[in-house]
Each structure stands twice: as C-alpha cells, then as structure tokens.
Design a protein around this motif. Sequence first.
Motif: not given
Length: 61
Positions: A1-3, A10-12, A28-31
């Motif tokens: 996950m990275f901004p 974006h979750v990969l 997602a917008f939040t961690a």
Amino acid sequence: MFPLDGERFHVLRLHEPQGSGRERIGGAFTAQEAVEIAAAHLPAGWGPAVDGKPDILEPLS
C-alpha cells in the motif's frame, strides 16, 4: 500500500513466489480502509499473524 493521486492508497497484490506481477485489488482514502481491503483478499484458511521468527513456524509444504 502506498499513497498515490486521487484515492490516497492503491492496494496491490504481489504474485510471489511465482513472479513479480502486481494486481490492483482496490483503492482507499485512509490507511484503515486499505488494510481492510488487503485483509479481505487474503486466501481462505490463512490464520492470524504470529509473533516470532520464521524458524519457529511449520513449513507450508
């Protein structure tokens, strides 16, 4: 996950050990949301994380 732009995360999914391919499984917008997306895509039957070093774990095969 990275901004990244737009959605904050974006979750990969990384395809290891078969290769180094990546598949986007969500945004997602939040961690916290990113972690929930990642957890929802774990394979069936995976147990919880454990505290310890790799040498204390049973082999997968």
